[in-house]
Design an enzyme around this catalytic site. Structure first.
Site, PDB file in Angstrom:
ATOM      1  CB  SER A 159      35.233 -84.923  48.167  1.00  0.00           C
ATOM      2  OG  SER A 159      34.380 -83.891  48.533  1.00  0.00           O
ATOM      3  CG  LEU A 191      22.384 -83.961  44.687  1.00  0.00           C
ATOM      4  CD1 LEU A 191      22.924 -83.504  43.498  1.00  0.00           C
ATOM      5  CD2 LEU A 191      22.522 -82.875  45.719  1.00  0.00           C
ATOM      6  CG  HIS A 245      23.083 -77.346  53.201  1.00  0.00           C
ATOM      7  ND1 HIS A 245      22.590 -77.374  51.978  1.00  0.00           N
ATOM      8  CD2 HIS A 245      23.150 -75.878  53.407  1.00  0.00           C
ATOM      9  CE1 HIS A 245      21.907 -76.262  51.420  1.00  0.00           C
ATOM     10  NE2 HIS A 245      22.293 -75.163  52.291  1.00  0.00           N
ATOM     11  CD  GLU A 286      31.080 -79.269  51.999  1.00  0.00           C
ATOM     12  OE1 GLU A 286      30.604 -80.638  51.656  1.00  0.00           O
ATOM     13  OE2 GLU A 286      30.840 -78.329  51.201  1.00  0.00           O
ATOM     14  CG  ASP A 296      19.118 -78.837  53.173  1.00  0.00           C
ATOM     15  OD1 ASP A 296      19.051 -78.027  52.084  1.00  0.00           O
ATOM     16  OD2 ASP A 296      19.691 -79.707  53.228  1.00  0.00           O
ATOM     17  CG  ASN A 326      22.595 -83.552  54.302  1.00  0.00           C
ATOM     18  OD1 ASN A 326      23.270 -83.976  53.625  1.00  0.00           O
ATOM     19  ND2 ASN A 326      21.801 -82.391  54.048  1.00  0.00           N
ATOM     20  CG  LEU A 386      12.714 -85.783  50.322  1.00  0.00           C
ATOM     21  CD1 LEU A 386      13.482 -84.861  51.061  1.00  0.00           C
ATOM     22  CD2 LEU A 386      11.422 -85.485  50.155  1.00  0.00           C
TER      23      LEU A 386
HETATM   24  C1  GRF Z   1      28.918 -80.723  48.750  1.00  0.00           C
HETATM   25  O1  GRF Z   1      29.371 -79.345  48.531  1.00  0.00           O
HETATM   26  C2  GRF Z   1      28.346 -81.037  49.690  1.00  0.00           C
HETATM   27  O2  GRF Z   1      28.207 -80.093  50.969  1.00  0.00           O
HETATM   28  C3  GRF Z   1      27.023 -81.292  49.059  1.00  0.00           C
HETATM   29  O3  GRF Z   1      27.326 -82.043  47.881  1.00  0.00           O
HETATM   30  C4  GRF Z   1      28.347 -81.136  47.444  1.00  0.00           C
HETATM   31  C5  GRF Z   1      29.369 -82.582  46.775  1.00  0.00           C
HETATM   32  O4  GRF Z   1      29.747 -83.168  47.819  1.00  0.00           O
HETATM   33  N1  GRF Z   1      26.101 -81.873  50.005  1.00  0.00           N
HETATM   34  P1  GRF Z   1      30.789 -84.559  47.388  1.00  0.00           P
HETATM   35  O5  GRF Z   1      32.106 -84.045  46.813  1.00  0.00           O
HETATM   36  O6  GRF Z   1      30.156 -85.497  46.511  1.00  0.00           O
HETATM   37  O7  GRF Z   1      30.927 -85.227  48.783  1.00  0.00           O
END
Ligand code: GRF
Length: 212
Positions: free
Chosen positions: A12, A93, A112, A182, A153, A110, A95
């Site tokens: 998203s 997700l 968070h 976000e 992070d 990034n 590293l």
């Molecule tokens: C979001 O909470 C973002 O902050 C974290 O991953 C979650 C999903 O993000 N990093 P998205 O909908 O895949 O952009």
């Protein structure tokens, strides 16, 4: 500017950034989408919009087993094949390899879903952040956009937004409130990055200058 975006889930944030590129809020174009999960929503979206997709790291199990690039192939692809100028992690997700961080100094962001340095670091991602926020009794939370260094992070913070946390909130309600912010703050930061509206304090703290 040429942007590469890393996703692992629905994407998203990538979609919000891509939309901002298409409507001119960001002077940028998404030239590649990278994921560790070839079947994720973010990759499907990229394919639907004709954006090239790369798999990193190597997929070990499942039907996509064996697909994926090495760190050097990834860096070479992003730098030379796609000529990316900035790398944006958006719900990614895994590293990031040090080789990639070194290839994009002060050029990788990034997002968070918590107010770093609180509720961050290895193990604090997605829903777990919001569970910890609710459990802590904190009354505010929100997203943090930061430059990426070689840990989880811990890079220099560029921007944060704040949303309230009510004692009656569930983690899902907090997650939704944060995600909405976000989608506002990340495009805002990427626009500044593409416009060169980020200066650096001598102690390494970035400063975002608003557009005129
Ligand atoms: C979001 O909470 C973002 O902050 C974290 O991953 C979650 C999903 O993000 N990093 P998205 O909908 O895949 O952009």
């Amino acid at each position: 500017a040429r942007l590469a975006i890393f996703v692992s889930g629905g994407g998203s944030n990538m979609k919000a950034i891509h939309a901002a590129c298409l409507d001119g809020r960001i002077n940028g174009e998404v030239v590649a989408v990278v994921s560790d999960i070839p079947s994720c929503g973010g990759v499907s979206y990229a394919r639907e919009h004709g954006i090239p997709t790369l798999t990193y790291p190597l997929v070990k199990k499942g039907e996509a087993a064996g697909q994926g690039l090495t760190a050097s192939q990834l860096v070479d692809g992003l730098r030379n094949t796609y000529d990316a100028e900035f790398v944006l992690l958006a719900g990614y997700l895994k590293l990031i390899p040090g080789e990639l961080c070194r290839a994009f100094p002060r050029a990788m962001l990034n997002i968070h879903p918590g107010l770093l340095p609180s509720f961050g670091g290895k193990g604090y991602y997605g829903e777990r952040v919001h569970k910890a926020v609710v459990a802590s009794g904190a009354r505010f939370t929100g997203p943090t956009v930061h430059f990426v260094d070689e840990e989880f992070d811990t890079g220099p913070i560029l921007a944060q937004r704040v949303v309230p946390v009510y004692p009656t909130d569930t983690p899902k309600q907090v997650a939704a409130r944060v995600l909405k912010e976000e989608h506002a703050v990340y495009p805002h930061c990427v626009a500044a990055l593409c416009d060169g509206r980020i200066a650096w304090r001598e102690d390494g703290v970035p400063i975002l200058w608003e557009a005129k």
